[in-house]
Design a protein around this motif. Structure first.
Motif, short mmCIF file in Angstrom:
data_model
loop_
_atom_site.label_atom_id
_atom_site.label_comp_id
_atom_site.label_asym_id
_atom_site.label_seq_id
_atom_site.Cartn_x
_atom_site.Cartn_y
_atom_site.Cartn_z
N ASP C 70 61.38 26.29 18.29
CA ASP C 70 59.95 26.00 18.45
C ASP C 70 59.17 26.35 17.19
N LEU C 71 59.72 26.02 16.05
CA LEU C 71 59.09 26.54 14.85
C LEU C 71 57.70 26.02 14.60
N TRP C 72 57.42 24.77 14.94
CA TRP C 72 56.09 24.24 14.61
C TRP C 72 55.00 24.86 15.45
N SER C 73 55.28 25.09 16.72
CA SER C 73 54.21 25.72 17.51
C SER C 73 54.09 27.20 17.15
N LEU C 74 55.21 27.84 16.81
CA LEU C 74 55.13 29.24 16.39
C LEU C 74 54.35 29.39 15.10
N ARG C 75 54.55 28.44 14.18
CA ARG C 75 53.90 28.58 12.88
C ARG C 75 52.39 28.53 12.97
#
Lengths: 248, 374, 313
Positions: C70-75
């Protein structure tokens, strides 16, 4: 000038244009003493050290280190002092022994002396078997300890250490300081700067620079008592808060 | 859960930041703006055409003693290399095209007879030159020889009418400023796009800000595009300034469409940019990026593109290698546009090759640019 | 739901093991400290948790989301300050802040309320180039840039390294304030005294977590009674102590040496008087020994020294 002292500074001053980096500092360091030279970044510490090791000429005042005048006798001065810093250390792509040979050669030791002193140094550090390891393969703590020992190879009477224990683990730091004690016990004067205020406690005497001047000078115990603080950290904060450089 | 599409405003903020970096680095900016023009002027004036031996071709419809005398004079003049007799004006034109002759002298028929009759001698001297200076010099040499000759064969002063012309040389040799300009355009574009882009990306990594940017909604491609745009703009400005200076100072012609050339320059710039991005993605420091860019783009563009050494005179392996140097194809396009007025209909093969290179490099650069540090 | 959940995380770089099976949790709103020397794996751990690196084994979630998937929402939700103040030296203070705000799709105005206590200290200098700021001010600017988009969790990798003591204290005052307002903060530091300001501390060395506990309780992991010894000559004291057969450990700590005894069943007071006796009969002057409770650094050293001796191999 009093002889018998390892370092004598009288009204040492250095200006850069109309900015005074070091503003007339005076202190003595006795032979065989471990002296802690502290100060915040920008307080003038680095400039002061550069003058003491003959890299920078003072604008005013005098200093005598290892019996040499820092202005006029820099050649002799450099042969009598040792220097080690975090940035200026051993060469990563040479082995330990090659570094020893290099620095020994630079300081004019002959091959026999290099070999003998190198072996003794490695034995003392319990490192004899690893003399042919490349420095870059060693953990940071070992690099620091070796660099310190190499700085002592030519048996200088005063050794300058610039933040020698940055980033190492607590055990290695203490081992490093035992090396410092051992050197001092042999009569070498150790002039050390550090950011770790608990290490300042290890020193025989210390000074704190603020805005180019010495704001405190004495033994750690005396200074704490004089200023009514429990730790040197508190003392440092107290002195630094009053400085013009705070929050600038 | 897919994130919302990356915002344009974030990209815009990034581009704005990159422009600030570019404009505030005054030293580098000055170099990048002035260097191309400085190079052009330096090379243009410093280059001296080698005119120590000028090849002269004589066209004489009716060879006779007078013609023979002229031939002997040219042969022994010490400045001229006399070529075998040229049959007629059409053959001379062919020789010029082939770059086989530097000066052509066209004599009328029946020279000796006309002299006897007291008729004027119409002589045409054509110098095929790389620049006006050289042409004039060659003409002067030839004229001097002709005047001596006419006096020697007994023509009255004024009997010989000399008409002189200078024609512009098409064939590529180094000495020509005309031909250097295209190479310079290619070189400058390569420098600005691949080298500066690679450095800019590496600098971001070394500074530590790259990590922070990655841990943000910005996609890596936005970072790259944002870095590339200011340099693209700079590169286009340089193309215009080089061409302008070349026209103003040296009279280099511009026969084709400026718009076409700018579009081709854009294509070439994109090729170089992709290379720069690729280099930054695979190197680990600014220094490494710089060396890779210099070695991998500047050097081939200088040595293998036909800029300095004509490709036809290179050893065969290097000739093969030059095919993968983008600058080589771009130089052909620029030369064609500048000097021959060629357009898409003629230059489409080169443009196709450049487009193919762009596709390959872009794909590689995209693949290598990771969403993470590793 | 935990703020951070790490299970058996492992990462190697060539033949260097950076993370060797790390597991821990961070509760929401906690001020969580990672303590340990350079090369211990702290930075690698941060990079995995902020989605910058893929682990070789194990998994981790931040704010309930998987760091690898989920890197994009985490970023969007993470605030990150890597070491060495990632700032643009040739941009001004406000330009830096404005840039980082817009990269996250927000503006300085929107984030102002959160960063005000920090930013107001440097706001008078907002047109100054970031490269011309002092270390302490760069630190505050970097923190402001990490907070301006109002993240749900903050990761700070050695934010106080290389900064003077006054600024360090002020910085931790700011962190304490942010934490009490409910922000989850994961921060690493090589300074043990800073560690004591955290809610919980994890000691990391060689890619492993040696201990996790609130600072006051870390000392409970120290296995033996501890005594602080003083003498006139410190070097002689150390050498004498090392020679005593019953001494298990002797390490300098400021003006004293912290000593622990091998023998079991003795209280700290007994150890203290035994030491005083032994040292005086060895000829040392001004000897005094006082029982103390073990601190974070004592425990760390003890835990560090366990598996192997720190010799070069």
């Amino acid at each position: 000038m009093t002889t018998g002292h390892a370092i004598v500074a009288r009204a040492l001053t250095r200006r850069f244009g109309d900015f005074t980096a070091v503003d007339g500092i005076s202190f003595d360091v006795a032979q065989g003493e471990v002296f802690g030279f502290l100060g915040a970044n920008g307080a003038g510490k680095t400039t002061a050290i550069r003058m003491l090791i003959g890299l920078l000429a003072p604008s005013d005042g005098e200093a005598v280190v290892a019996g040499c005048n820092v202005r006029s006798e820099t050649e002799t001065l450099r042969s009598r002092i040792g220097y080690m810093s975090q940035r200026f250390s051993l060469y990563d792509d040479l082995t330990v022994r090659e570094n020893i040979a290099l620095y020994g050669g630079i300081y004019g030791l002959d091959d026999a002396a290099i070999r003998a002193r190198g072996d003794r140094m490695l034995r003392d550090l319990d490192f004899l078997a690893s003399g042919d390891a490349f420095v870059r393969a060693l953990p940071l703590g070992w690099k620091q300890k070796l660099a310190f020992s190499v700085a002592l190879l030519h048996e200088p009477s005063v050794v300058f250490l610039d933040e020698p224990t940055g980033g190492v683990d607590p055990i290695t730091r203490r081992q490093f300081w035992e090396l410092i004690y051992a050197a001092a016990a042999r009569g070498t004067t150790v002039f050390v700067t550090t950011h770790y205020l608990d290490e300042a406690e290890y020193c025989d005497r210390m000074s704190i620079m603020v805005d180019g001047r010495i704001a405190a000078l004495g033994t750690p115990g005396d200074l704490k008592a004089q200023h009514g603080v429990r730790t040197l950290d508190d003392l440092f904060v107290q002195l630094a808060r009053g400085s013009a450089g705070a929050n600038a | 859960m897919r994130a919302a599409a990356p915002t344009l405003s974030a990209l815009f903020a990034f581009v704005r930041k990159e422009f600030r970096h570019l404009l505030r680095d005054r030293q580098t900016l000055a170099i990048l703006l002035l260097l191309p023009v400085a190079q052009l002027v330096l090379f243009g004036f410093a280059v001296r055409t080698d005119i120590s031996r000028v090849r002269v071709g004589l066209v004489a419809p009716s060879p006779d003693a007078a013609v023979a005398a002229l031939r002997t004079r040219f042969a022994h003049s010490g400045r001229f290399d006399l070529l075998p007799p040229v049959a007629d004006a059409a053959s001379l034109e062919k020789e010029f095209r082939r770059a086989g002759v530097d000066v052509g002298v066209i004599l009328p028929s029946n020279v000796a007879e006309r002299l006897q009759q007291g008729e004027p001698l119409q002589v045409l001297v054509v110098a095929d030159a790389s620049d006006p200076n050289t042409g004039t010099t060659m003409q002067n040499y030839a004229t001097a020889v002709l005047r001596d000759w006419s006096a020697a064969i007994g023509a009255r002063p004024g009997a010989m009418r000399l008409e002189t012309r200078v024609r512009m040389r098409y064939n590529p040799t180094l000495e020509s400023v005309n031909l250097f300009v295209p190479g310079l355009v290619a070189l400058i574009l390569t420098l600005i796009t691949s080298l500066m882009t690679a450095l800019s990306l590496s600098r971001e990594k070394e500074r530590g800000t790259f990590e922070v940017l990655l841990v943000s909604p910005l996609h890596p491609w936005q970072i790259i595009v944002g870095k590339v745009i200011p340099y693209l703009g700079l590169a286009m400005i340089n193309v215009l300034s080089i061409l302008g200076a070349a026209w103003l100072v040296f009279g280099v012609p511009f026969r084709g469409s400026l718009l076409f050339l700018l579009a081709a320059s854009l294509l070439f710039a994109l090729v170089s940019l992709s290379l720069g991005v690729l280099i930054a993605a695979v190197t680990s420091s600014q220094l490494a990026a710089m060396l890779a860019a210099l070695g991998g783009t500047m050097l081939p563009s200088t040595l293998l593109s036909g800029l300095i050494f004509p490709i036809s005179s290179m050893p065969a392996p290097l000739q093969v290698l030059s095919h993968i140097v983008p600058a080589r194809w771009f130089i052909v396009v620029v030369r064609g546009t500048l000097l021959k007025g060629a357009g898409l209909s003629v230059l489409w093969p080169e443009l196709l090759i450049l487009t193919a290179m762009l596709a390959v490099l872009l794909a590689a650069a995209v693949r290598k640019t990771s969403v993470r540090l590793a | 739901m935990t703020a951070v959940s790490v299970r058996a995380l492992a990462k190697r770089f060539g033949d260097v093991t950076a993370l060797d099976g790390v597991s821990f949790d961070v509760e929401p709103g906690e001020l969580f400290g990672l303590v340990g020397p350079d090369g211990g794996g702290k930075t690698t751990l941060f990079r995995v948790l902020t989605t910058l690196l893929l682990p070789d084994a194990g998994h981790a979630t931040v704010l309930g989301q998987d760091v690898t998937r989920d890197l994009w929402s985490l970023r969007r939700r993470i605030g990150y300050m890597p070491g060495r103040f990632a700032l643009y030296a040739d941009l001004s203070v406000e330009e830096n802040l404005g840039f980082f705000a817009s990269v996250f799709g927000t503006s300085v105005d929107e984030g102002y309320a959160l960063i005000a206590p920090i930013y107001q200290q440097i706001e008078p200098f907002k047109t100054r180039r970031a490269g011309a700021l002092s270390g302490g001010m760069k630190q505050k600017l970097a923190l402001s840039c990490a907070l301006v988009h109002r993240p749900d969790i903050l990761f700070l990798d050695e934010p106080t390294t290389g900064v003077d003591a006054v600024s360090r204290r002020e910085f931790w005052d700011l962190l304490a304030r942010l934490s009490s307002d409910g922000l989850t903060i994961v921060v690493s530091t090589p300074y043990m005294d800073e560690a004591s300001r955290c809610d919980r501390v994890a000691l990391m060395q060689s890619g492993r977590v040696l201990a996790i506990a609130p600072p006051a309780q870390i000392g409970e992991q120290f296995p033996r009674p501890l005594v602080a010894v003083r003498a006139a000559n410190r070097f002689a004291l150390l050498q004498t102590l090392r020679a005593l057969p019953d001494v298990a450990s002797a390490w300098p700590f400021g003006e004293t040496v912290h000593v622990s005894d091998r023998r079991t069943g003795l209280s700290a007071v007994q150890v203290a008087s035994a030491l005083e006796g032994a040292l005086r009969s060895s000829g040392l002057d001004d000897v005094s020994a006082t029982p103390i409770s073990p601190g974070i650094e004592d425990t760390f050293i003890e835990l560090m020294g366990r598996p192997s001796e720190t010799s070069a191999a």
